[in-house]
Design a protein around this motif. Structure first.
Motif, mmCIF file in Angstrom:
data_model
loop_
_atom_site.group_PDB
_atom_site.id
_atom_site.type_symbol
_atom_site.label_atom_id
_atom_site.label_comp_id
_atom_site.label_asym_id
_atom_site.label_seq_id
_atom_site.Cartn_x
_atom_site.Cartn_y
_atom_site.Cartn_z
ATOM 1 N N PRO A 178 89.243 10.138 26.107
ATOM 2 C CA PRO A 178 87.703 11.030 26.698
ATOM 3 C C PRO A 178 87.089 10.158 27.222
ATOM 4 C CG PRO A 178 88.264 11.344 24.161
ATOM 5 C CD PRO A 178 89.137 10.491 24.582
ATOM 6 N N LEU A 179 87.528 8.862 27.634
ATOM 7 C CA LEU A 179 86.703 7.815 28.401
ATOM 8 C C LEU A 179 87.491 7.572 29.754
ATOM 9 C CD1 LEU A 179 86.001 5.427 25.491
ATOM 10 C CD2 LEU A 179 84.308 6.684 27.052
ATOM 11 N N HIS A 180 88.710 8.475 30.016
ATOM 12 C CA HIS A 180 89.578 8.369 30.901
ATOM 13 C C HIS A 180 88.835 8.497 32.624
ATOM 14 C CE1 HIS A 180 92.513 9.153 34.025
ATOM 15 N NE2 HIS A 180 93.345 8.583 33.436
ATOM 16 N N ASP A 181 87.834 9.398 32.461
ATOM 17 C CA ASP A 181 87.217 9.717 33.805
ATOM 18 C C ASP A 181 86.329 8.482 33.847
ATOM 19 O OD1 ASP A 181 88.316 12.078 34.275
ATOM 20 O OD2 ASP A 181 86.692 13.223 33.562
ATOM 21 N N TRP A 182 85.469 7.826 33.014
ATOM 22 C CA TRP A 182 84.808 6.747 32.963
ATOM 23 C C TRP A 182 85.343 5.474 33.757
ATOM 24 C CZ3 TRP A 182 83.849 1.695 32.207
ATOM 25 C CH2 TRP A 182 82.410 1.298 32.334
ATOM 26 N N HIS A 183 86.657 5.404 33.190
ATOM 27 C CA HIS A 183 87.357 4.218 33.651
ATOM 28 C C HIS A 183 87.800 4.427 34.978
ATOM 29 C CE1 HIS A 183 87.809 3.162 29.571
ATOM 30 N NE2 HIS A 183 88.722 3.993 29.147
ATOM 31 N N GLU B 153 86.305 6.227 37.366
ATOM 32 C CA GLU B 153 84.914 5.976 37.934
ATOM 33 C C GLU B 153 84.486 4.576 38.278
ATOM 34 O OE1 GLU B 153 82.172 8.804 36.391
ATOM 35 O OE2 GLU B 153 83.491 10.314 36.797
ATOM 36 N N HIS B 154 84.968 3.746 37.361
ATOM 37 C CA HIS B 154 84.485 2.332 37.449
ATOM 38 C C HIS B 154 85.564 1.395 37.815
ATOM 39 C CE1 HIS B 154 81.371 4.229 35.130
ATOM 40 N NE2 HIS B 154 80.686 3.376 35.787
ATOM 41 N N GLN B 155 86.442 2.007 38.686
ATOM 42 C CA GLN B 155 87.630 1.364 39.133
ATOM 43 C C GLN B 155 88.678 0.720 38.500
ATOM 44 O OE1 GLN B 155 84.065 0.235 40.329
ATOM 45 N NE2 GLN B 155 84.907 2.017 41.726
ATOM 46 N N GLY B 156 88.688 1.655 37.215
ATOM 47 C CA GLY B 156 89.515 1.043 36.276
ATOM 48 C C GLY B 156 91.011 1.126 36.733
ATOM 49 N N GLN C 51 92.769 -3.308 33.962
ATOM 50 C CA GLN C 51 91.320 -4.155 34.270
ATOM 51 C C GLN C 51 90.638 -3.361 35.183
ATOM 52 O OE1 GLN C 51 94.695 -6.111 36.425
ATOM 53 N NE2 GLN C 51 93.372 -7.047 37.462
ATOM 54 N N TYR C 52 89.443 -3.759 35.287
ATOM 55 C CA TYR C 52 88.555 -3.109 36.161
ATOM 56 C C TYR C 52 88.515 -3.822 37.268
ATOM 57 C CZ TYR C 52 87.585 -0.546 31.905
ATOM 58 O OH TYR C 52 87.577 0.188 30.657
ATOM 59 N N ALA C 53 88.141 -5.227 37.275
ATOM 60 C CA ALA C 53 88.028 -6.148 38.396
ATOM 61 C C ALA C 53 89.021 -7.203 38.240
ATOM 62 C CB ALA C 53 86.575 -6.318 38.931
ATOM 63 N N SER C 54 88.508 -8.177 37.453
ATOM 64 C CA SER C 54 89.301 -9.501 37.058
ATOM 65 C C SER C 54 89.517 -9.656 35.667
ATOM 66 C CB SER C 54 88.580 -10.578 37.713
ATOM 67 O OG SER C 54 88.966 -11.697 36.807
ATOM 68 N N ILE C 55 90.820 -9.888 35.315
ATOM 69 C CA ILE C 55 91.262 -9.744 33.686
ATOM 70 C C ILE C 55 90.583 -11.437 33.110
ATOM 71 C CG2 ILE C 55 93.131 -10.757 32.318
ATOM 72 C CD1 ILE C 55 95.028 -8.984 34.045
ATOM 73 N N ALA D 152 82.994 -4.243 30.584
ATOM 74 C CA ALA D 152 84.187 -3.287 30.028
ATOM 75 C C ALA D 152 85.407 -4.000 30.338
ATOM 76 C CB ALA D 152 84.004 -2.196 30.950
ATOM 77 N N ALA D 153 86.282 -4.017 29.515
ATOM 78 C CA ALA D 153 87.236 -4.737 29.658
ATOM 79 C C ALA D 153 88.571 -4.053 29.327
ATOM 80 C CB ALA D 153 87.157 -5.987 28.541
ATOM 81 N N GLY D 154 89.632 -4.397 30.037
ATOM 82 C CA GLY D 154 90.853 -3.643 30.221
ATOM 83 C C GLY D 154 91.826 -4.104 29.194
ATOM 84 N N LEU D 155 93.285 -3.644 28.997
ATOM 85 C CA LEU D 155 94.244 -4.119 28.257
ATOM 86 C C LEU D 155 94.809 -5.463 28.549
ATOM 87 C CD1 LEU D 155 96.451 -0.737 27.708
ATOM 88 C CD2 LEU D 155 94.861 -1.657 26.250
ATOM 89 N N GLY D 156 94.423 -5.820 30.018
ATOM 90 C CA GLY D 156 94.995 -7.145 30.199
ATOM 91 C C GLY D 156 94.084 -8.191 29.591
ATOM 92 N N ALA D 157 92.979 -8.109 29.463
ATOM 93 C CA ALA D 157 92.095 -8.969 28.834
ATOM 94 C C ALA D 157 92.469 -9.013 27.422
ATOM 95 C CB ALA D 157 90.612 -8.847 29.224
ATOM 96 N N ARG D 158 92.495 -7.886 27.024
ATOM 97 C CA ARG D 158 92.802 -7.698 25.480
ATOM 98 C C ARG D 158 94.216 -8.464 25.087
ATOM 99 N NH1 ARG D 158 92.006 -4.300 20.931
ATOM 100 N NH2 ARG D 158 93.962 -2.998 20.043
#
Lengths: 369, 130
Positions: free
Chosen positions: A10-15, A17-20, A33-37, A229-235
């Motif tokens: 459900p958060l796909h659109d948010w991602h 819209e925020h350069q995910g 990632q959104y910008a930098s891991i 907000a953090a992506g799978l890269g940082a995870r």
């Protein structure tokens, strides 16, 4: 990018819209990632990171035999957990090979006690099949709630502060590896003090209808606390620094929990579970290889499938690695011959044809202060 | 260097081609699009001066927190200079990918230049990949 056939949270659109930067992860379109891991990683270590982990599989078990069934399914005793307890465990096959690593939750809601199991996205279908094969004879009703619920992790030293305005009771009243059913944004949700980053923090399982609202409220609450907000890269880099295995890398069906150094999650005493006999035998004879941490000099990181050498001879294989953003040196996990696994032992890693010195170090690489 | 005036390989290297003392010299770098895709660079391995490269041949590597990526020569020729300062200043790639050159190659096979894309064609490729 071909995302049409991928599952979306459900958060796909948010991602988006925020350069995910959306990638295919186990059939889900997820932000790597959104910008930098590194920035997302550092934010999580120093303030907090917000992760959409809705791709994780969420299974619910009701009925009188729920605890007994899960106890038969996983390597660790889970039939003695009082409501509110959560345990890390493994699902193994009859040979003791790891089918998945999971969290088992003992919870209570308005309808009484129930259990949950959170499984890896990449293994969810396999585990559901496995449950179907073995649930016969147990008085259990179970359902896969992955598509109806979302899962959000807020992790880092300021995570509890950030989540506090949304939660009742105060999340600080939850001890580590405990969880509760509570109202979040007016809807019954599961809140637990768990995570996959090595930081303090919470994981929230909420109905899909409120996922965006909860995410946005957490982002707003965290805006002056340094939340990112953090992506799978940082995870991935966070769990690696914390020495936590990732299924498909440190864990596979060809690896048993004892060689993975996860003996703490295997209880052989006075109980039966699938894989118990094999693991008891393996424990008797010992394992030829074991999981270790490696630290390298310089900047080059050990990567999955790179060979580990001792005096030029292959003695193991790297399962994952990165340049550690916190420690500022390259780290990796590997399986090596047990005789060479002692901390301080000098080995080499073959990085694209060249041999680089590596030192065996204790896991985790990084422990929060 | 202005990105509009450069030539590009499918593998995201740029080349600035100029005549110097009767020789064709290609200055080679990594596109801003590629640098942004890689992010979090930690290491770069460069070749020796004097080595010959053919268009499409791997000449080095760039490593980010996430992965290792090979670097390919967009042209055929002899390496006459490497920017040995660059591996210690990888952030300069993010600051201006078209100022942070990687190699200079004396082009020995001018036909290798013909396969390179102009800026418009490269922009189109990036839009499709992005």
């Amino acid at each position: 990018m071909t995302t049409a056939l991928l599952k979306k949270t459900p958060l796909h659109d948010w991602h988006a819209e925020h350069q995910g930067r959306m990638v295919d992860f186990a059939g889900w379109s997820m932000p790597v990632q959104y910008a930098s891991i590194v920035e997302e990683h550092v934010a999580t270590r120093t303030a907090a990171g917000l992760f959409d982990i809705s791709h994780m599989g969420r299974l619910r078990f009701d009925g009188p035999d729920a605890a007994r069934f899960l106890d038969y399914l996983v390597t660790r005793r889970v039939d003695d957990m009082t409501a509110g307890k959560i345990r890390y465990a493994l699902v193994t096959n009859r040979a003791g090979g790891v089918l998945d690593d999971v969290l088992v939750y003992s919870l209570t809601d308005a309808n009484g006690p129930f259990h949950m199991m959170v499984v890896n996205a990449s293994n969810c279908d396999k585990i559901c099949d496995w449950i179907e094969q073995h649930v016969g004879g147990f008085d259990v009703r179970w359902q896969n709630q992955t598509m109806e619920t979302s899962m959000i992790a807020v992790q880092g030293p300021r995570a509890l502060e950030i989540a506090r305005p949304l939660l009742e009771p105060d999340p600080a009243s939850l001890r580590y590896f405990c969880g509760t059913v509570t109202n979040v944004a007016g809807q019954s949700s599961v809140v637990s003090r768990t995570g996959y980053t090595g930081e303090d923090g919470l994981e929230l399982i909420v109905p899909n209808e409120i996922a965006v609202e909860v995410w946005s409220k957490l982002m707003a609450s965290g805006s002056n606390h340094g939340l990112a907000a953090a992506g799978l890269g940082a995870r991935d880099t966070l769990r690696l620094e914390s020495g936590m295995p990732l299924y498909g890398h440190e864990l596979t069906e060809q690896i048993n929990p004892l060689e993975a150094d996860l003996g703490f999650a295997v209880s052989l005493q006075d109980r039966d579970f699938i894989g118990r006999a094999a693991l008891a035998a393996i424990k008797q004879t010992g394992t030829a290889r074991t999981r270790v941490g490696l630290k390298l000099d310089g900047k080059r990181a050990p990567r999955e499938h790179y060979a580990v050498l001792s005096d030029g001879e292959a003695v193991g294989e790297v399962t994952s690695g990165t340049f550690s953003p916190t420690l500022q040196y390259p780290v990796g996990m590997a399986y090596v011959k047990r005789a060479l696994a002692e901390a301080g032992n000098r080995l080499e890693v073959d990085i694209r044809g060249k041999s680089f010195p590596a030192t065996v170090v204790p896991l985790p690489f990084y422990k929060r202060p | 260097m202005k990105p509009e005036e450069l030539k590009y390989a499918e593998t995201h290297e740029w080349a600035h081609v100029a005549e110097e003392n009767g020789e064709t010299i290609a200055t080679i770098g990594i596109s801003a699009f590629a640098v942004e895709q890689l992010t979090d660079l930690v290491y770069m391995e460069l070749p020796e001066v004097g080595r010959s490269v053919t268009a499409g041949e791997e000449f080095g590597e760039v490593e980010s927190v996430k992965a290792v990526s090979p670097l390919y020569s967009p042209v055929t020729g002899e390496i006459v200079a490497v920017n040995s300062e660059l591996p210690n200043n990888l952030e300069s790639l993010s600051a201006d990918a078209y100022a942070a050159w990687v190699l200079k190659v004396r082009v020995t096979d001018p036909s290798s230049l013909e396969k390179l894309m102009d800026y418009a064609a490269y922009q189109k490729q990036c839009a499709e990949e992005g």
